[in-house]
Design a protein around this motif. Structure first.
Motif, PDB file in Angstrom:
ATOM      1  N   VAL A   6       0.867  -1.173   0.000  1.00 31.31           N
ATOM      2  CA  VAL A   6       0.000   0.000   0.000  1.00 31.31           C
ATOM      3  C   VAL A   6       0.904   1.224   0.000  1.00 31.31           C
ATOM      4  N   CYS A  11      -8.222   7.754   1.183  1.00 32.05           N
ATOM      5  CA  CYS A  11      -9.613   7.292   1.152  1.00 32.05           C
ATOM      6  C   CYS A  11     -10.463   8.284   1.928  1.00 32.05           C
ATOM      7  N   LEU A  19      -8.115   8.222   5.469  1.00 29.67           N
ATOM      8  CA  LEU A  19      -6.709   7.863   5.310  1.00 29.67           C
ATOM      9  C   LEU A  19      -6.089   8.830   4.319  1.00 29.67           C
ATOM     10  N   LEU A  22      -1.220   7.154   3.319  1.00 29.45           N
ATOM     11  CA  LEU A  22      -0.894   6.015   4.184  1.00 29.45           C
ATOM     12  C   LEU A  22      -0.196   4.934   3.368  1.00 29.45           C
ATOM     13  N   LYS A  42      -8.599   1.758  10.509  1.00 32.14           N
ATOM     14  CA  LYS A  42      -8.088   0.415  10.204  1.00 32.14           C
ATOM     15  C   LYS A  42      -9.037  -0.382   9.306  1.00 32.14           C
ATOM     16  N   THR A  44     -11.210   0.966   7.289  1.00 34.08           N
ATOM     17  CA  THR A  44     -11.180   1.669   5.998  1.00 34.08           C
ATOM     18  C   THR A  44     -10.063   1.118   5.122  1.00 34.08           C
ATOM     19  N   LEU A  45      -8.891   0.877   5.696  1.00 34.39           N
ATOM     20  CA  LEU A  45      -7.784   0.310   4.932  1.00 34.39           C
ATOM     21  C   LEU A  45      -8.135  -1.095   4.462  1.00 34.39           C
TER      22      LEU A  45
END
Length: 354
Positions: A6, A11, A19, A22, A42, A44-45
């Motif tokens: 990543v 986002c 985010l 990140l 977290k 969201t990732l």
């Protein structure tokens, strides 16, 4: 090649960045935990990696393959990932075998192969004899095993787990954590695991990334983050912390009210720097003596250890000991030799141990 890369993603929800810039990497056959309080980013990732949430900037690669790029938008079902959710998401009208087979049936038309793969998946999760049962006939731990088998049957190379143990009784949880960890390691599957429980994070992960307000505060082995946090936030989130006023004497020595304390690693602070020495409850030793520098104020027997509150030269310390001490005891307070963690007052949040 990393299992997941990543790089600088952004986002947003309703125009607000959750985010921003990140980055995180997960290596092959590694279990990475995303740890943090609710709303820190977290999940969201996890959704971005799964393809369930758009990424407005940055790039996600799974085993070197870009998932999002100019002209590239790989849909979730083509990312070769498995997903395990908090609520299991089992179909109540299907039995165990049918639930496990569901994701494979759209890809494999040979019914005999589907049955063979279902049998293999159920064998892996120790449910070989329960294929005919329905979800309501299973315990919480068994239902979670069905969800795992369903995720494994398509042979994913990356597994995403969103708080999978939160609905399971405490007595079953740690055993299931061990079983799933061994299963993922044995199958060579990389995984990202979301939780807000530090106990689950410590037990399940190879490395953990501690989230705070949409960014990663620190990433590394669980033991490293616990023993050598880079900020007060990390120290406090991962466990009980005592802070003792201290001044740097030289590269390996601090001066405190309890006397000079030596470090097993160099302190990254200049002589004369004032700050706070971090001490975990197990890094403090108590010994009974009438001439001790501390006094026991309170004790609680907690089974595996005794929580002990001690006043030492104007500083109140919480100490973890094996056996209770006599009430209102006079004790000598000592420090277990270790690499000290020191936070300078003028540079809060920076780790001071090399």
């Amino acid at each position: 090649m990393a299992a997941l890369d990543v790089n600088g993603i952004r986002c947003s929800y309703n125009g607000k960045a959750i985010l921003d810039n990140l980055s995180l990497q997960v290596v092959e056959n590694e279990i990475m935990c995303l740890l943090g309080a609710s709303g820190c980013g977290k999940t969201t990732l996890l959704k971005a990696v799964a393809g369930l949430l758009p990424v407005s900037r940055g790039e996600i690669r799974i085993h070197g393959r870009p998932m999002n790029a100019p002209g590239v938008a790989v849909v979730p079902e083509e990312r070769n990932i498995g997903m395990i959710f908090q609520d299991y998401a089992l179909f109540p009208h299907m039995n165990v075998a049918q639930n496990v087979a569901f994701g494979l049936q759209s890809k494999e038309k040979n019914k005999a192969r589907v049955r063979a793969r279902v049998a293999e998946a159920l064998e892996l999760v120790n449910l070989a004899e329960l294929g005919d049962r329905y979800p309501h006939q299973l315990s919480g731990g068994q239902q979670q095993r069905v969800a795992i088998a369903r995720a494994l049957i398509c042979q994913p190379r990356l597994m995403l787990l969103d708080e999978p143990f939160s609905n399971i009784d405490t007595q079953v949880r740690m055993r299931l954590i061990g079983e799933i960890r061994s299963l993922l390691k044995g199958q060579g599957i990389s995984a990202i695991f979301v939780t807000h429980s530090k106990e689950e994070a410590f037990a399940f992960s190879d490395r953990l990334a501690l989230f705070r307000a949409g960014h990663i505060e620190q990433v590394g082995r669980p033991q490293t983050l616990y023993q050598h946090p880079e900020s007060r936030f990390v120290a406090d989130f991962l466990g009980l912390a005592n802070y003792v006023p201290a001044t740097v004497l030289d590269s390996r020595t601090l001066v405190t009210a309890m006397g000079t304390i030596g470090s097993q690693a160099c302190l990254n602070a200049e002589p004369g720097t004032h700050g706070q020495l971090l001490l975990r409850p197990r890094q403090i030793q108590l010994s009974l003596t009438e001439q001790g520098n501390g006094r026991v104020l309170e004790q609680q027997f907690l089974g595996s250890h005794t929580r002990c509150l001690v006043e030492c030269l104007g500083v109140t310390l919480e100490v973890s000991i094996n056996e209770p001490l006599p009430a209102v005891s006079q004790v000598n307070v000592g420090i277990v030799p270790h690499a000290l963690t020191f936070f300078p007052d003028t540079r809060q949040g920076q780790r001071a141990v090399a």
